[in-house]
Design a protein around this motif. Structure first.
Motif, short mmCIF file in Angstrom:
data_model
loop_
_atom_site.label_atom_id
_atom_site.label_comp_id
_atom_site.label_asym_id
_atom_site.label_seq_id
_atom_site.Cartn_x
_atom_site.Cartn_y
_atom_site.Cartn_z
N SER A 1 0.84 -1.21 0.00
CA SER A 1 0.00 0.00 0.00
C SER A 1 0.87 1.25 0.00
O SER A 1 1.85 1.34 0.73
N ARG B 1 0.80 3.20 -10.91
CA ARG B 1 -0.35 3.56 -10.07
C ARG B 1 0.09 3.48 -8.62
O ARG B 1 0.67 2.47 -8.21
N ARG B 2 -0.15 4.53 -7.86
CA ARG B 2 0.15 4.47 -6.43
C ARG B 2 -0.97 3.68 -5.78
O ARG B 2 -2.13 4.07 -5.85
N THR C 1 -3.67 2.14 -3.48
CA THR C 1 -4.50 2.55 -2.35
C THR C 1 -4.95 1.31 -1.57
O THR C 1 -4.82 0.18 -2.06
N ASP D 1 -7.10 -0.75 -3.71
CA ASP D 1 -6.31 -1.53 -4.69
C ASP D 1 -5.75 -2.79 -4.05
O ASP D 1 -5.69 -3.85 -4.68
N ILE D 2 -5.31 -2.66 -2.81
CA ILE D 2 -4.73 -3.82 -2.12
C ILE D 2 -5.80 -4.91 -1.97
O ILE D 2 -5.54 -6.10 -2.21
N MET E 1 8.96 15.12 4.91
CA MET E 1 8.24 15.31 3.65
C MET E 1 8.58 14.21 2.65
O MET E 1 7.71 13.64 1.99
N ARG F 1 9.69 11.22 3.18
CA ARG F 1 9.14 9.92 3.58
C ARG F 1 7.66 9.85 3.23
O ARG F 1 7.17 8.85 2.73
N GLU F 2 6.96 10.96 3.45
CA GLU F 2 5.53 11.00 3.10
C GLU F 2 5.32 10.84 1.60
O GLU F 2 4.30 10.30 1.17
N ARG G 1 8.09 11.81 -7.70
CA ARG G 1 7.09 11.15 -8.55
C ARG G 1 7.75 10.50 -9.76
O ARG G 1 7.41 9.38 -10.14
N LEU H 1 5.99 7.44 -11.77
CA LEU H 1 4.76 8.15 -12.14
C LEU H 1 5.12 9.17 -13.21
O LEU H 1 6.29 9.42 -13.49
N ASP H 2 4.12 9.74 -13.83
CA ASP H 2 4.41 10.60 -14.98
C ASP H 2 5.03 11.93 -14.55
O ASP H 2 5.01 12.31 -13.39
N HIS I 1 4.69 15.24 -13.88
CA HIS I 1 3.39 15.76 -13.51
C HIS I 1 3.62 17.00 -12.68
O HIS I 1 4.21 16.94 -11.61
#
Lengths: 396, 396
Positions: B29, B146-147, B149, B152-153, B204, B206-207, B309, B314-315, B317
């Motif tokens: 996740s 895709r991150r 969620t 998703d899990i 930040m 890590r988040e 990202r 990820l793209d 963005h």
């Protein structure tokens, strides 16, 4: 059937804030501050320069004035002597202001030849000094409870706070029940499916700041359920999934009762997620969620998330709904509060056509639950309506 | 000075997606899916009952009809025989439908006496069956990137996917520089302050899904900086704080150049955060942030977050600004893009009066950066304006 609000209030009464523990500052982000903290010092601790330039007496900051440069004040290495009339000290951003100085002329407005500095442009009225304590004074308070953000961590660091009292993470035991379930990676029999809710709730609980633990799947026997409850020992909250309905095969309530559950059973006027079991079981709170994949996750958002907040010492807080404009008309709602999987984008919310509670694909595509109150009348496209965000993902 | 957009584009060119690694589903996740996954099976894998009730032939679902109950189908334990005319099988939610059945009469619409079941109410037209594959078919795809969620899990679990290919977490070395700095918990000298940006950026990063590592504070000598860069070995991204300005004491650029930095230096037309150093340093990307507490954090949101990202696959963005209504009028903006600390509440955004870039207290109270483009004209209260959310906290 009882309204969602009433069920939530009863669940809230099952939990109370957990005790505090101390963690190093570098581990404190996302944790909930357990008691007020006071700054160990002021910031800045001294009058500091806000720019690179020259420190001079305030009254001498005029174009054309000339100064003898008598030294330098750098961050970490101040200029020790006092500064007199006609004198300047080369100074850098963040460095301590020499005694007697009242103005910093920025570098771009000066010229230096040998040890003579001339102000070559109008220095303006801003003195370019950060007075001692202008960010915070010694003793300034950061108030609990508060979920600490990265900016808070930076602030606590600058207050010279190295260890942070935070609420202990809620220990949550997650128990899937049912003979039909196998774990991901196993080989299911023809009548079996894969346990999925427990994995989804585990991820959700971790994101909420809890410390979830998956128990082995319990079978539909009192013996297996009893063993499962034994392994939940030490949890602050026990969440069961499945067996909370009224069917002949719902043994969870019976097993939990034998294990000491002071049981409450609610039929909640909501869709999805009608049946809910709850109570105190020894030192733990216990919540029994329906086994339906989407129902369990929706109940996680609606009930478990605010319970975790309370355990973390945050206030009893019903998540405020946000507002968006309906992309399409909706027909009247029935007697149950309806949490419709939906997508919010650019301030517009669109509910999925298929709302069957077995559809995880639809939940996975949703980033919000559009909330229809009981007996909500038909709604037109363009009307404003409330929703609960269920995903942090923005453009992910 | 170059615009923020141009600086961002140049920084983006320094990074590329990291390789994948495999993690157990329970750890997936929040991670970024690295390649498309296909369902190992359909869900439901068989026609399943959506309710507790009785399975019968479709054409026999009429009020008053009577049936012989010939068995039971529970979740995990289906009824093996076929179902003939005039026969019913007791069935529970999620259980496999017996061969020949085409309708489930819900329990509330029936009465059972011995082995005879009677339909006592109009059973309606909904057959209460979830057809095999109605959630997803075998081979259905979850697309990368895709991150993931919590939902998703749950979905991946139900697809019987136990191990998940995700992008490796970006390793980020965070280096504070400056003789004025000591670590939280240490005893600062009279001219010293506490390192705070590195702690804020660590939280930040890590988040954002990175794996940050704080290096020891580097002193203002080439030797100390060289040693620091050596300890950054293995990082995908090296972030330095301080020493990126043009003052005489800014050695970071020189040290990094000696360490192989192909250096770019940008004066970015933004407030706060003007000076920015960047380049490739061996296998790593390097970004030098200004030492000002708030500048460093704002640059983290504006530059580092989208770089992470990209590293995560990820793209490219640029975070979309959200819109809110101005609570108070704002005067015209100057030539630099201004990121103003602000609070967004109930769709209204209010910038703090004090915007000095040294004020961490103000950053800590903000939940958004209100964005003023260069030369933005004066704005009236009530006008819509763009902002960047900087805190997940909602009511925390």
């Amino acid at each position: 059937m009882i309204p969602v609000e009433e069920a939530r209030a009863q669940l809230f009464d099952l939990v109370a804030p957990l005790p505090a523990e101390t963690v190093p500052l570098i581990e404190a982000s996302g944790r909930v501050l357990a008691r007020d903290l006071r700054a160990n010092r002021a910031q800045p601790p001294f009058d500091a320069s806000a720019m690179d330039g020259y420190a001079i007496r305030a009254e001498e900051a005029v174009r054309g004035a000339m100064f003898k440069v008598i030294g330098e004040s750098a961050a970490g290495h101040g200029f020790s002597g006092p500064l007199g009339a006609g004198q300047a000290v080369r100074i850098f951003t963040g460095a301590p202001l020499p005694a007697g100085a009242g103005f910093v002329v920025i570098q771009e407005d000066t010229q230096q030849n040998g040890d003579v500095m001339t102000i070559t442009a109008d220095p303006g009225t801003s003195h370019n000094i950060r007075p001692a304590g202008s960010d915070f004074a010694a003793g300034a308070t950061v108030s609990a409870p508060r979920r600490l953000t990265p900016a808070d961590i930076a602030l606590l660091a600058s207050m010279n706070i190295a260890d942070v009292p935070v609420t202990r993470r809620p220990r949550v035991a997650v128990l899937s029940t049912g003979d039909e379930l196998v774990m991901p990676g196993e080989d299911p029999g023809p009548d079996q499916i894969i346990a999925s809710n427990s994995f989804g709730l585990h991820a959700m609980l971790r994101e909420l700041g809890a410390e979830p633990r998956l128990l082995p799947i319990a079978r539909d026997t009192l013996q297996s359920l009893r063993e499962a409850f034994e392994t939940a020992e030490g949890a602050d909250l026990v969440v069961t999934i499945g067996g909370a309905s009224v069917g002949d095969h719902d043994l969870v309530g019976e097993a939990a009762a034998r294990f000491g559950l002071e049981r409450a059973f609610y039929k909640v006027a909501m869709r999805p997620g009608k049946p809910l079991m709850a109570g105190r079981m020894g030192a733990a709170a216990m919540v029994g969620l329906p086994g339906n994949p989407v129902s369990a996750m929706v109940c996680g958002h609606v009930f478990l998330a605010p319970m975790i907040r309370i355990l973390l010492g945050l206030d009893r807080h019903v998540p405020d709904l946000r507002q968006a404009f309906l992309a399409e008309a909706l027909s009247a709602n029935g007697p149950r509060e309806h949490y419709m999987r939906a997508v919010v984008r650019n301030g517009e919310v669109r509910a999925f056509d298929r709302q069957d509670s077995a559809l995880l694909t639809v939940l996975s595509q949703a980033n919000a639950l559009l909330v229809r109150p009981p007996h909500d009348p038909p709604r037109r496209a363009g009307e404003s309506i409330g929703y609960l965000p269920i995903s942090r993902a923005e453009g992910d």
